[in-house]
Design an enzyme around this catalytic site. Structure first.
Site, PDB file in Angstrom:
ATOM      1  CE  LYS A 215      -4.110   2.020   1.964  1.00  0.00           C
ATOM      2  NZ  LYS A 215      -3.712   3.357   1.546  1.00  0.00           N
ATOM      3  NE  ARG A 220      -7.436   3.211  -6.561  1.00  0.00           N
ATOM      4  CZ  ARG A 220      -8.506   2.658  -5.994  1.00  0.00           C
ATOM      5  NH1 ARG A 220      -9.032   3.182  -4.900  1.00  0.00           N
ATOM      6  NH2 ARG A 220      -9.063   1.579  -6.507  1.00  0.00           N
ATOM      7  NE  ARG A 235     -11.352   8.299  -2.676  1.00  0.00           N
ATOM      8  CZ  ARG A 235     -11.409   7.651  -1.562  1.00  0.00           C
ATOM      9  NH1 ARG A 235     -10.301   7.124  -1.085  1.00  0.00           N
ATOM     10  NH2 ARG A 235     -12.503   7.522  -0.898  1.00  0.00           N
ATOM     11  CD  GLU A 264      -2.002   5.501  -3.933  1.00  0.00           C
ATOM     12  OE1 GLU A 264      -3.114   5.072  -4.302  1.00  0.00           O
ATOM     13  OE2 GLU A 264      -1.862   6.325  -3.018  1.00  0.00           O
ATOM     14  CG  PHE A 304      -3.522  -1.318  -7.527  1.00  0.00           C
ATOM     15  CD1 PHE A 304      -4.895  -1.273  -7.688  1.00  0.00           C
ATOM     16  CD2 PHE A 304      -2.876  -0.240  -6.935  1.00  0.00           C
ATOM     17  CE1 PHE A 304      -5.613  -0.168  -7.265  1.00  0.00           C
ATOM     18  CE2 PHE A 304      -3.587   0.873  -6.516  1.00  0.00           C
ATOM     19  CZ  PHE A 304      -4.968   0.903  -6.680  1.00  0.00           C
ATOM     20  NE  ARG A 372     -14.929   3.407   2.552  1.00  0.00           N
ATOM     21  CZ  ARG A 372     -13.738   3.890   2.208  1.00  0.00           C
ATOM     22  NH1 ARG A 372     -12.666   3.161   2.387  1.00  0.00           N
ATOM     23  NH2 ARG A 372     -13.636   5.096   1.718  1.00  0.00           N
ATOM     24  CE  LYS A 378      -8.601   1.842   4.450  1.00  0.00           C
ATOM     25  NZ  LYS A 378      -8.803   3.190   3.892  1.00  0.00           N
TER      26      LYS A 378
END
Length: 513
Positions: A215, A220, A235, A264, A304, A372, A378
């Site tokens: 991470k 983003r 984002r 990212e 990713f 979410r 995370k």
DNA sequence: GTTACTGCGTC
DNA sequence: CTCGGAA
DNA sequence: TTCCGAGGACGCAGTAAC
């Protein structure tokens, strides 16, 4: 000629939505209103009742609104379309003298509004509608009004990156209208989000076999490419291509014609370790000297996910998307494992290299746009300090009447006194709010408009993720993501952590000076 | 020209 | 970004 | 589980004020 929907109708609905805490009731109220709106009005009403203007932020501040000094209209005549046009005009003003002109336009609009409408417009413009309903409730209301499934509407809205147009399509043409809202190049989709897991072990326990990734602490980015044409979205789905030319170039060079990537971007030091977030942040939303700054602080994208490759991949499993991604783009450091020990090692490795932590993803999960869920977890690592409360600010909204936002201090053993490290309002239960309001007023030593200063004797355990260099606080340092874990009534001030300790954490984390 | 302040977007 | 509360 | 709202830290852009 038909009369358009009145602003009053929307303001009244907002008031009633705010008045109930029941979600279903909120949904019903909004759905009823949507049923009466026509054409463009639908988009305006959806935006307003989601707490924003269609034009987004239009540069009207709290202060502008307070210095208006206009009377309210007697009768409600303003139509939604009038307000929307006025917002467009206000948003378009710029240059020297613009604040005055904007103020005049706002004053004119407000002079045509009733007192209740003025209240609604004020809240809308400063982003404080607080009616207990935003986009989530809106999606339910749209589904209800259009007699479509919530899933269908939500998916269309997330893939379209915007609710307003989807709402209009759903209401005007039903199921058929939503068919247009499939993933499409150069129309950004809401990025998939993650929930938190305590540690690597919990993530593995939750997911079984997991796809782990570093991470990284940057921003983003969602890249769209078709041939030579490339656009990078943030984002919040803003076009940030101009501020990140090196990402545009990197994506343009990839060996695929049409694709959409998720990743990212951050700035790395020459030794490959990440710059502190606030350094990378100098690249965001930047217009001046982009060519110069990109040489000093080049952005590196780490990809990713692959959402599109000559076709829609959203519904493919993560493992397949990642496998395809690896064929066409440089990917983030990753590890596929079901072993908790290996996962912990991977986390330690990421932290040792200066990164924020790891992500753990369910290999079988599709790309849940805008959601979410537990398919992405995370894992970060928080630090804690015992600090002294120096003051507290009165809360607002549901915290009105309680002392809420806390000023955090660390003992300065060199200069004496306390070094302020920032503020936090997070982690407080209703019970703690009541307790601290009671206790702090007993030890009050001074106050100003919104703040009560107290004797420095209450100790709290504060969790945080980083120490940042602060241009704002006299101490020169501030905590990032500070939150209260618990009050330490068992500890005296002499037992708390010192500013000197904080400085050591800062030097360790930031890389020394 | 320079500084101060607010707004906005990133986390 | 984080957290707690409500449905 | 999901959604909301309570606000935190930065840095940059744009205006206003000096």
């Amino acid at each position: 000629m038909l009369k358009g929907m009145l602003l009053e109708r929307v303001a009244e609905t907002s008031r009633r939505v705010a008045a109930t805490t029941k979600r279903l009731e909120k949904t019903d109220l909004i759905a009823a209103l949507l049923g009466e709106a026509r054409g463009e009005e639908i988009e305006i009403a959806v935006a307003f009742l989601s707490g924003r203007a269609r034009q987004g932020k239009i540069g009207v501040s709290y202060r502008t609104l307070h210095n208006l000094g206009v009377n309210a209209a007697e009768r409600a005549r303003l139509e939604l379309m009038d307000v929307d046009r006025a917002f467009t005009a206000i948003a378009g003003v710029e240059g020297a003298g613009s604040e005055r002109v904007r103020g005049a336009l706002v004053a004119h609009l407000f002079s045509r509004a009733t007192a209740q409408e003025q209240q609604f417009l004020s809240a809308l413009l400063v982003g404080e509608l607080r009616q207990g309903a935003l986009e989530g409730i809106m999606l339910e209301a749209v589904a209800k009004a259009a007699k479509l499934s919530l899933e269908r509407v939500r998916h269309a809205a997330m893939v379209a990156g915007d609710v307003t147009a989807v709402a209009r399509a759903a209401l005007e043409t039903g199921e058929a209208g939503l068919a247009d809202y499939d993933i499409r190049l150069f129309r950004p989709v809401q990025p998939m989000l993650a929930q938190t897991a305590e540690d690597a072990g919990e993530a593995i326990e939750d997911l079984g076999e997991a796809a782990l990734e570093y991470k990284l602490d940057g921003a983003r980015v969602q890249a769209h490419k078709s041939g030579d044409q490339v656009v990078i979205f943030s984002r919040a789905l803003n076009d940030v291509s101009a501020a990140s030319p090196e990402i545009v170039e990197a994506v343009r060079a990839l060996p695929a014609k049409d694709l959409i990537l998720d990743g990212e971007a951050l700035s790395l030091k020459p030794d490959g370790r990440p710059q502190p977030f606030q350094v990378t942040a100098r690249r965001f939303n930047r217009k001046a000297d982009v060519e110069k700054i990109r040489k000093e602080l080049p952005l590196t994208p780490f990809w990713f996910d692959l959402l599109y490759l000559d076709g829609n991949l959203l519904h493919e499993p993560q493992a397949r998307r990642f496998a395809e991604l690896q064929k066409v783009a440089p990917v983030i450091p990753h590890l596929r494992t079901s072993d908790a020990v290996a996962a912990r090692e991977f986390l330690e490795e990421a932290l040792e290299r200066g990164h924020e932590g790891i992500m753990a993803k369910a290999p079988g999960s599709e790309y849940a746009t805008g959601a979410r869920g537990r398919a992405w977890l995370k894992v970060k690592r928080a630090k804690t300090l015992d600090l002294v409360i120096l003051a507290a600010e009165w809360g607002s909204g549901r915290r009105k009447g309680f002392l809420s936002n806390l000023h955090l201090g660390a003992r300065d053993t060199e200069k004496g006194g306390f070094a302020m490290l920032g503020k936090t309002f997070k982690g407080l239960t209703d019970e703690m709010l009541a307790w601290q309001t009671r206790e702090f007023l007993k030890i009050e030593i001074a106050r100003d408009a919104n703040t009560v200063y107290v004797e420095p004797k209450i100790v709290a355990e504060i969790a945080f993720n980083d120490v940042q260099i602060s241009p704002r606080y006299a101490s020169g340092l501030a905590l990032r993501f500070a939150r209260v874990k618990r009050y330490r009534t068992d500890k005296t001030v002499e037992q708390t952590d010192t500013f000197q300790t904080v400085k050591k954490i800062a030097v360790g984390g930031i890389g020394g000076e």
